[in-house]
Design a protein around this motif. Structure first.
Motif, mmCIF file in Angstrom:
data_model
loop_
_atom_site.group_PDB
_atom_site.id
_atom_site.type_symbol
_atom_site.label_atom_id
_atom_site.label_comp_id
_atom_site.label_asym_id
_atom_site.label_seq_id
_atom_site.Cartn_x
_atom_site.Cartn_y
_atom_site.Cartn_z
ATOM 1 N N GLU A 1 4.493 49.919 -0.029
ATOM 2 C CA GLU A 1 4.183 51.348 -0.086
ATOM 3 C C GLU A 1 5.244 52.145 -0.820
ATOM 4 O O GLU A 1 4.944 53.150 -1.454
ATOM 5 N N SER A 2 6.519 51.703 -0.714
ATOM 6 C CA SER A 2 7.581 52.487 -1.340
ATOM 7 C C SER A 2 8.743 51.585 -1.747
ATOM 8 O O SER A 2 8.847 50.442 -1.307
ATOM 9 N N LEU A 3 9.614 52.145 -2.590
ATOM 10 C CA LEU A 3 10.796 51.441 -3.097
ATOM 11 C C LEU A 3 11.967 52.406 -3.098
ATOM 12 O O LEU A 3 11.856 53.524 -3.602
ATOM 13 N N SER A 4 13.085 51.961 -2.533
ATOM 14 C CA SER A 4 14.274 52.811 -2.444
ATOM 15 C C SER A 4 15.511 52.041 -2.887
ATOM 16 O O SER A 4 15.634 50.849 -2.625
ATOM 17 N N LEU A 5 16.416 52.750 -3.543
ATOM 18 C CA LEU A 5 17.758 52.230 -3.805
ATOM 19 C C LEU A 5 18.551 52.526 -2.542
ATOM 20 O O LEU A 5 18.787 53.686 -2.211
ATOM 21 N N ILE A 6 18.945 51.475 -1.805
ATOM 22 C CA ILE A 6 19.570 51.709 -0.499
ATOM 23 C C ILE A 6 21.082 51.534 -0.507
ATOM 24 O O ILE A 6 21.754 51.994 0.415
ATOM 25 N N LYS A 7 21.602 50.863 -1.532
ATOM 26 C CA LYS A 7 23.059 50.654 -1.576
ATOM 27 C C LYS A 7 23.449 50.281 -2.994
ATOM 28 O O LYS A 7 22.714 49.593 -3.694
ATOM 29 N N SER A 8 24.627 50.721 -3.397
ATOM 30 C CA SER A 8 25.191 50.290 -4.670
ATOM 31 C C SER A 8 26.704 50.318 -4.548
ATOM 32 O O SER A 8 27.254 51.083 -3.760
ATOM 33 N N ARG A 9 27.336 49.448 -5.323
ATOM 34 C CA ARG A 9 28.792 49.413 -5.315
ATOM 35 C C ARG A 9 29.285 48.707 -6.569
ATOM 36 O O ARG A 9 28.555 47.965 -7.211
ATOM 37 N N SER B 1 11.250 54.624 -12.165
ATOM 38 C CA SER B 1 10.090 55.492 -11.918
ATOM 39 C C SER B 1 9.323 55.068 -10.666
ATOM 40 O O SER B 1 8.544 55.847 -10.123
ATOM 41 N N PHE B 2 9.549 53.847 -10.174
ATOM 42 C CA PHE B 2 8.902 53.373 -8.955
ATOM 43 C C PHE B 2 9.682 53.773 -7.702
ATOM 44 O O PHE B 2 9.171 53.658 -6.594
ATOM 45 N N LEU B 3 10.913 54.207 -7.873
ATOM 46 C CA LEU B 3 11.747 54.595 -6.737
ATOM 47 C C LEU B 3 11.252 55.877 -6.098
ATOM 48 O O LEU B 3 10.764 56.779 -6.784
ATOM 49 N N ASP B 4 11.435 55.979 -4.768
ATOM 50 C CA ASP B 4 11.140 57.234 -4.072
ATOM 51 C C ASP B 4 11.971 58.364 -4.655
ATOM 52 O O ASP B 4 11.509 59.502 -4.727
ATOM 53 N N ASN B 5 13.205 58.038 -5.058
ATOM 54 C CA ASN B 5 14.109 59.022 -5.649
ATOM 55 C C ASN B 5 14.679 58.435 -6.949
ATOM 56 O O ASN B 5 15.753 57.830 -6.930
ATOM 57 N N PRO B 6 13.984 58.601 -8.077
ATOM 58 C CA PRO B 6 14.472 58.030 -9.336
ATOM 59 C C PRO B 6 15.874 58.510 -9.720
ATOM 60 O O PRO B 6 16.617 57.798 -10.387
ATOM 61 N N MET B 7 16.264 59.701 -9.258
ATOM 62 C CA MET B 7 17.589 60.216 -9.599
ATOM 63 C C MET B 7 18.699 59.385 -8.968
ATOM 64 O O MET B 7 19.835 59.444 -9.419
ATOM 65 N N SER B 8 18.383 58.578 -7.959
ATOM 66 C CA SER B 8 19.410 57.741 -7.354
ATOM 67 C C SER B 8 19.984 56.749 -8.361
ATOM 68 O O SER B 8 21.142 56.351 -8.241
ATOM 69 N N ILE B 9 19.226 56.387 -9.375
ATOM 70 C CA ILE B 9 19.745 55.518 -10.440
ATOM 71 C C ILE B 9 20.055 56.334 -11.690
ATOM 72 O O ILE B 9 21.028 56.070 -12.387
ATOM 73 N N TYR B 10 19.250 57.359 -11.974
ATOM 74 C CA TYR B 10 19.504 58.166 -13.173
ATOM 75 C C TYR B 10 20.771 58.999 -13.052
ATOM 76 O O TYR B 10 21.313 59.434 -14.059
ATOM 77 N N ASN B 11 21.267 59.208 -11.832
ATOM 78 C CA ASN B 11 22.561 59.881 -11.649
ATOM 79 C C ASN B 11 23.721 58.960 -12.006
ATOM 80 O O ASN B 11 24.856 59.401 -12.078
ATOM 81 N N GLN B 12 23.423 57.667 -12.214
ATOM 82 C CA GLN B 12 24.456 56.691 -12.535
ATOM 83 C C GLN B 12 24.349 56.162 -13.961
ATOM 84 O O GLN B 12 25.343 55.771 -14.545
ATOM 85 N N TYR B 13 23.147 56.117 -14.490
ATOM 86 C CA TYR B 13 22.906 55.507 -15.795
ATOM 87 C C TYR B 13 22.128 56.435 -16.718
ATOM 88 O O TYR B 13 21.168 57.077 -16.286
ATOM 89 N N ASP B 14 22.532 56.443 -17.989
ATOM 90 C CA ASP B 14 21.688 57.043 -19.022
ATOM 91 C C ASP B 14 20.497 56.134 -19.283
ATOM 92 O O ASP B 14 19.384 56.578 -19.459
ATOM 93 N N GLN B 15 20.765 54.826 -19.320
ATOM 94 C CA GLN B 15 19.734 53.793 -19.492
ATOM 95 C C GLN B 15 19.945 52.752 -18.411
ATOM 96 O O GLN B 15 20.975 52.090 -18.384
ATOM 97 N N GLU B 16 18.994 52.617 -17.522
ATOM 98 C CA GLU B 16 19.124 51.715 -16.379
ATOM 99 C C GLU B 16 19.222 50.258 -16.822
ATOM 100 O O GLU B 16 18.735 49.886 -17.879
ATOM 101 N N PRO B 17 19.866 49.410 -16.010
ATOM 102 C CA PRO B 17 19.945 47.988 -16.351
ATOM 103 C C PRO B 17 18.561 47.345 -16.288
ATOM 104 O O PRO B 17 17.731 47.718 -15.462
#
Length: 135
Positions: free
Chosen positions: A119-127, A8-24
């Motif tokens: 000011e902001s928080l972004s998911l910038i990379k995942s693998r 919920s703190f991410l600029d784009n929360p869907m960047s993690i919710y598109n990967q997880y039903d329940q985030e780590p």
């Protein structure tokens, strides 16, 4: 607020919710990367978890992978305070909103205390990858 709802703190929360039903849970992830970039006043944290995305891309659904890495970048960081650094193996990470809407982040562990405002928080990379574990 604990980090149990950190997307919920991410600029784009869907960047993690598109990967997880329940985030780590960040407190159970390995915090293996901590980069302070004074040029852009940012802090990037890298996490690793064996908790694989349920909604991942097709190439992520493979018996050949057992690790998910993701990088969170805090932008326009101010009020950085670091006391000690003992490698936060057993850590407590908290995010909360300040009165002006900024993110107040804190990482605490035995011998380590890190706090800052961003000011902001972004998911910038995942693998995903295959790692050897000594479990």
């Amino acid at each position: 607020m604990s980090t149990s709802n950190w997307p919920s703190f991410l600029d784009n929360p869907m960047s993690i919710y598109n990967q997880y039903d329940q985030e780590p849970d960040l407190n159970t992830c390995d915090l293996f990367y901590f980069l302070m970039d004074e040029r852009g006043t940012s802090i990037t944290l890298g996490f690793e978890t064996p908790y694989m995305p349920q909604l991942g891309r097709h190439e992520w659904v493979s018996s050949g992978v057992n690790s998910y890495e993701f990088y969170l970048m805090f932008s326009e960081v101010t009020r950085l305070n670091i006391t000690g650094w003992n490698g936060p193996a057993d850590k407590d990470i908290t995010f909360r909103r300040g009165s002006n809407g900024d993110i107040l982040a804190r990482i605490e562990s035995r011998g380590t205390s890190v706090s800052f405002q961003a000011e902001s928080l972004s998911l910038i990379k995942s693998r995903v990858s295959l790692v050897s574990r000594n479990d």
